[in-house]
Design a protein around this motif. Structure first.
Motif, PDB file in Angstrom:
ATOM      1  N   SER A 166      19.053  87.720  32.221  1.00 10.96           N
ATOM      2  CA  SER A 166      18.344  87.709  33.503  1.00 10.96           C
ATOM      3  C   SER A 166      16.946  88.317  33.456  1.00 10.96           C
ATOM      4  N   TRP A 168      13.853  90.545  33.555  1.00  9.49           N
ATOM      5  CA  TRP A 168      13.526  91.877  34.068  1.00  9.49           C
ATOM      6  C   TRP A 168      14.077  92.119  35.483  1.00  9.49           C
ATOM      7  N   ALA A 169      15.032  91.301  35.899  1.00  8.92           N
ATOM      8  CA  ALA A 169      15.540  91.396  37.270  1.00  8.92           C
ATOM      9  C   ALA A 169      16.165  92.752  37.566  1.00  8.92           C
ATOM     10  N   SER A 170      16.913  93.318  36.611  1.00  4.41           N
ATOM     11  CA  SER A 170      17.583  94.597  36.868  1.00  4.41           C
ATOM     12  C   SER A 170      16.583  95.720  37.053  1.00  4.41           C
ATOM     13  N   GLU A 171      15.483  95.695  36.294  1.00  2.00           N
ATOM     14  CA  GLU A 171      14.437  96.703  36.457  1.00  2.00           C
ATOM     15  C   GLU A 171      13.850  96.621  37.857  1.00  2.00           C
ATOM     16  N   ALA A 172      13.515  95.406  38.298  1.00  2.00           N
ATOM     17  CA  ALA A 172      12.904  95.221  39.612  1.00  2.00           C
ATOM     18  C   ALA A 172      13.831  95.679  40.734  1.00  2.00           C
ATOM     19  N   ALA A 173      15.110  95.316  40.642  1.00  2.00           N
ATOM     20  CA  ALA A 173      16.056  95.651  41.707  1.00  2.00           C
ATOM     21  C   ALA A 173      16.254  97.150  41.844  1.00  2.00           C
ATOM     22  N   GLU A 179       9.656  91.437  40.704  1.00  2.00           N
ATOM     23  CA  GLU A 179      10.248  91.064  39.424  1.00  2.00           C
ATOM     24  C   GLU A 179       9.198  90.479  38.488  1.00  2.00           C
ATOM     25  N   ARG A 180       9.173  90.981  37.272  1.00  2.00           N
ATOM     26  CA  ARG A 180       8.250  90.456  36.267  1.00  2.00           C
ATOM     27  C   ARG A 180       8.703  89.063  35.833  1.00  2.00           C
ATOM     28  N   ARG A 182       9.856  86.120  33.467  1.00  2.00           N
ATOM     29  CA  ARG A 182      10.726  86.156  32.295  1.00  2.00           C
ATOM     30  C   ARG A 182       9.915  86.060  31.010  1.00  2.00           C
TER      31      ARG A 182
END
Length: 219
Positions: A166, A168-173, A179-180, A182
């Protein structure tokens, strides 16, 4: 869905030349494991592990650990999410770091002048296959908090398996950031704890003398 960017075939770790014999014997160990190896406990250990190291430090067994001047606690307080500076230093000190970009490695090399360094060129796929569940990637230079430091926290270290799935979705959340893409190239690859059998992943070793930078021709 955008295609997930792949890691490069080779990544790079720079170490103090004086640590080379230790690396050959014990592999690449995080700072916390190096403190274990040196037998440090109590207040002295806590100071080295959870407080900003202002100076390059030689441990009782001769192994060296670097300063953390680019991470003053005041700067970290302005950019950390969910952690305090002591917890961030402990998090950093529990990982071994690899650069994906030789230009970034050379910026670190300049900061380590005039001490001699060694650069290990590592087979990325072999390392990741062996340490998959300890590998994380970061979108920023986590060791620098100067000049408008980027927001960061524990989720800045995105587990490799999560990143593949996924991006960088976890970092953003977790950090509350946009979200950066991919396609955003990781800046660092880290391994929690260490790589005790690091030498089996090493493709090349290059020693850098005072004033010498690393080039791909050296890899």
């Amino acid at each position: 869905m955008a295609k997930q960017i792949k890691l490069p075939d080779r990544i790079y770790h720079m170490a103090e030349a004086g640590n080379w014999s230790s690396i050959q014997q014990y592999g690449l160990l995080c700072a916390s494991k190096l403190l274990d190896l040196a037998g440090l406990v109590g207040t002295e250990r806590e100071h080295l592990e959870r407080v900003q190291r202002q100076e390059h430090t030689k441990l009782p067994n001769g192994v060296q650990i670097r300063d953390q001047k680019p991470m003053p606690p005041e700067a970290l307080e302005s950019c950390l999410v969910g952690l305090n500076p002591a917890e961030w230093y402990a998090l950093i000190n529990n990982r071994v770091f690899f650069w994906l970009d030789p230009d970034r490695l050379n910026r670190q090399r300049a900061a380590c002048e005039p001490r001699s360094q060694i650069v290990l060129t590592i087979d990325t796929s072999e390392l990741v296959a062996a340490y998959c569940h300890q590998v994380a990637v970061t979108p920023i230079n986590t060791g620098n908090a100067r000049r408008r430091p980027a927001c960061r926290g524990a989720s800045t270290f995105v587990p490799y398996t999560v990143w593949v799935e996924s991006g960088w979705a976890s970092e953003a959340a977790t950090l509350g950031l946009p979200e950066r893409k991919r396609s955003h190239v990781p800046v660092e690859l880290t391994v929690t704890g260490g790589v005790p059998d690091a030498m089996r992943f090493v493709l090349n070793v290059c020693e850098l003398e005072t004033g010498q930078s690393f080039t791909l021709l050296d890899a």
